[in-house]
Design a protein around this motif. Structure first.
Motif, PDB file in Angstrom:
ATOM      1  N   THR A   1       4.731 -44.472   6.987  1.00 15.01           N
ATOM      2  CA  THR A   1       4.982 -44.556   5.550  1.00 15.01           C
ATOM      3  C   THR A   1       6.396 -45.062   5.271  1.00 15.01           C
ATOM      4  O   THR A   1       6.596 -45.934   4.428  1.00 15.01           O
ATOM      5  N   VAL A   2       7.377 -44.529   6.011  1.00 15.29           N
ATOM      6  CA  VAL A   2       8.758 -45.008   5.851  1.00 15.29           C
ATOM      7  C   VAL A   2       8.838 -46.492   6.192  1.00 15.29           C
ATOM      8  O   VAL A   2       9.456 -47.277   5.461  1.00 15.29           O
ATOM      9  N   GLN A   3       8.189 -46.882   7.258  1.00 11.91           N
ATOM     10  CA  GLN A   3       8.195 -48.289   7.667  1.00 11.91           C
ATOM     11  C   GLN A   3       7.564 -49.173   6.584  1.00 11.91           C
ATOM     12  O   GLN A   3       8.078 -50.240   6.271  1.00 11.91           O
ATOM     13  N   PHE A   4       6.466 -48.717   5.995  1.00 11.40           N
ATOM     14  CA  PHE A   4       5.803 -49.491   4.941  1.00 11.40           C
ATOM     15  C   PHE A   4       6.746 -49.712   3.759  1.00 11.40           C
ATOM     16  O   PHE A   4       6.907 -50.825   3.272  1.00 11.40           O
ATOM     17  N   TYR A   5       7.396 -48.650   3.286  1.00 10.05           N
ATOM     18  CA  TYR A   5       8.290 -48.803   2.134  1.00 10.05           C
ATOM     19  C   TYR A   5       9.525 -49.624   2.483  1.00 10.05           C
ATOM     20  O   TYR A   5      10.096 -50.283   1.632  1.00 10.05           O
ATOM     21  N   ASN A   6       9.906 -49.621   3.748  1.00  9.88           N
ATOM     22  CA  ASN A   6      10.994 -50.490   4.182  1.00  9.88           C
ATOM     23  C   ASN A   6      10.610 -51.949   3.987  1.00  9.88           C
ATOM     24  O   ASN A   6      11.442 -52.772   3.578  1.00  9.88           O
ATOM     25  N   THR A   7       9.343 -52.276   4.201  1.00 11.69           N
ATOM     26  CA  THR A   7       8.893 -53.656   3.994  1.00 11.69           C
ATOM     27  C   THR A   7       8.852 -54.021   2.515  1.00 11.69           C
ATOM     28  O   THR A   7       8.795 -55.197   2.178  1.00 11.69           O
ATOM     29  N   LEU A   8       8.881 -53.013   1.659  1.00 14.66           N
ATOM     30  CA  LEU A   8       8.922 -53.255   0.219  1.00 14.66           C
ATOM     31  C   LEU A   8      10.354 -53.223  -0.323  1.00 14.66           C
ATOM     32  O   LEU A   8      10.584 -53.003  -1.504  1.00 14.66           O
ATOM     33  N   ASN A   9      11.321 -53.405   0.601  1.00 15.64           N
ATOM     34  CA  ASN A   9      12.729 -53.520   0.233  1.00 15.64           C
ATOM     35  C   ASN A   9      13.406 -52.183  -0.060  1.00 15.64           C
ATOM     36  O   ASN A   9      14.399 -52.134  -0.776  1.00 15.64           O
ATOM     37  N   PHE A  10      12.868 -51.089   0.469  1.00 16.52           N
ATOM     38  CA  PHE A  10      13.514 -49.781   0.347  1.00 16.52           C
ATOM     39  C   PHE A  10      14.230 -49.466   1.665  1.00 16.52           C
ATOM     40  O   PHE A  10      13.726 -49.761   2.741  1.00 16.52           O
ATOM     41  N   GLU A  11      15.418 -48.858   1.543  1.00 17.22           N
ATOM     42  CA  GLU A  11      16.154 -48.433   2.741  1.00 17.22           C
ATOM     43  C   GLU A  11      16.524 -46.958   2.608  1.00 17.22           C
ATOM     44  O   GLU A  11      16.736 -46.445   1.515  1.00 17.22           O
ATOM     45  N   ILE A  12      16.586 -46.279   3.741  1.00 13.69           N
ATOM     46  CA  ILE A  12      16.933 -44.852   3.755  1.00 13.69           C
ATOM     47  C   ILE A  12      18.401 -44.690   3.378  1.00 13.69           C
ATOM     48  O   ILE A  12      19.278 -45.317   3.979  1.00 13.69           O
ATOM     49  N   VAL A  13      18.653 -43.847   2.370  1.00 16.39           N
ATOM     50  CA  VAL A  13      20.025 -43.563   1.966  1.00 16.39           C
ATOM     51  C   VAL A  13      20.418 -42.113   2.262  1.00 16.39           C
ATOM     52  O   VAL A  13      21.591 -41.774   2.240  1.00 16.39           O
ATOM     53  N   HIS A  14      19.425 -41.265   2.543  1.00 11.45           N
ATOM     54  CA  HIS A  14      19.708 -39.878   2.908  1.00 11.45           C
ATOM     55  C   HIS A  14      18.465 -39.267   3.533  1.00 11.45           C
ATOM     56  O   HIS A  14      17.346 -39.610   3.155  1.00 11.45           O
ATOM     57  N   SER A  15      18.668 -38.382   4.495  1.00 12.43           N
ATOM     58  CA  SER A  15      17.556 -37.649   5.102  1.00 12.43           C
ATOM     59  C   SER A  15      17.959 -36.182   5.221  1.00 12.43           C
ATOM     60  O   SER A  15      19.145 -35.857   5.316  1.00 12.43           O
ATOM     61  N   TRP A  16      16.965 -35.290   5.206  1.00 13.31           N
ATOM     62  CA  TRP A  16      17.238 -33.850   5.260  1.00 13.31           C
ATOM     63  C   TRP A  16      15.984 -33.085   5.631  1.00 13.31           C
ATOM     64  O   TRP A  16      14.895 -33.639   5.717  1.00 13.31           O
ATOM     65  N   SER A  17      16.166 -31.788   5.831  1.00 18.95           N
ATOM     66  CA  SER A  17      15.047 -30.861   5.997  1.00 18.95           C
ATOM     67  C   SER A  17      15.352 -29.637   5.141  1.00 18.95           C
ATOM     68  O   SER A  17      16.506 -29.361   4.829  1.00 18.95           O
ATOM     69  N   LEU A  18      14.300 -28.959   4.730  1.00 19.84           N
ATOM     70  CA  LEU A  18      14.426 -27.714   3.959  1.00 19.84           C
ATOM     71  C   LEU A  18      13.421 -26.718   4.549  1.00 19.84           C
ATOM     72  O   LEU A  18      12.278 -26.651   4.100  1.00 19.84           O
ATOM     73  N   PRO A  19      13.843 -25.968   5.574  1.00 20.44           N
ATOM     74  CA  PRO A  19      12.910 -25.047   6.230  1.00 20.44           C
ATOM     75  C   PRO A  19      12.249 -24.054   5.273  1.00 20.44           C
ATOM     76  O   PRO A  19      11.094 -23.678   5.469  1.00 20.44           O
ATOM     77  N   GLU A  20      12.948 -23.661   4.204  1.00 24.10           N
ATOM     78  CA  GLU A  20      12.359 -22.702   3.263  1.00 24.10           C
ATOM     79  C   GLU A  20      11.160 -23.285   2.510  1.00 24.10           C
ATOM     80  O   GLU A  20      10.378 -22.549   1.905  1.00 24.10           O
TER      81      GLU A  20
END
Length: 150
Positions: A23-42
């Motif tokens: 899914t991330v790869q697909f949106y990357n092809t639509l000109n989106f780039e990751i600007v932040h990543s995180w996790s929220l265990p709660e």
């Protein structure tokens, strides 16, 4: 009807990805780039990214399929066809999340989460967000997010 002049613009939409990397790869092809990543265990969230469109001010939040966020519909039971929607919420930038929440309730929304502050952390940085959530009269989850930079 009260007009909500607190909304300043559209910020992002969020999806629960069955296959996170694809899914991330697909949106990357639509000109989106990751600007932040995180996790929220709660929230049982192991992987989440905010992706920004390189051409204009638009974001997509992609969460792993185990994310336990509010969403319309019910979770799929063993043997059920896919019934939980991929769209997690629609988000609007506001000056005051509590005010937007109250105005939405006054206009037919159902309470979900009053203003709260969360820290979205990864190894490089932490971003603090303040938001509130309601169900629209139609059932969509609407997030009111106070301005933040990812």
């Amino acid at each position: 009807m009260i007009m909500n002049n607190n909304i300043k613009g559209f910020h992002h939409f969020a999806i629960k990805a069955q296959d996170f990397d694809k899914t991330v790869q697909f949106y990357n092809t639509l000109n989106f780039e990751i600007v932040h990543s995180w996790s929220l265990p709660e929230f049982n969230l192991q992987r989440c990214v905010m992706m920004k469109n390189k051409a204009f001010e638009c974001y997509i939040e992609i969460c792993d399929r185990n994310a336990a966020f509010p969403t319309e519909g019910r979770k799929r039971r063993e043997g059920d066809p896919h019934i939980e929607n991929a769209l997690l919420h629609i988000c609007f930038i506001v000056d005051d999340a509590k005010k937007a929440y109250n105005e939405a309730i006054e206009n037919g929304a159902t309470a979900l989460s009053q203003k709260e502050t969360l820290s979205l952390k990864n190894a490089q940085k932490a971003i603090t967000v303040s938001n509130s959530l309601v169900y629209s009269p139609n059932g969509e989850v609407i997030e009111f997010l106070e301005s933040v930079v990812f």
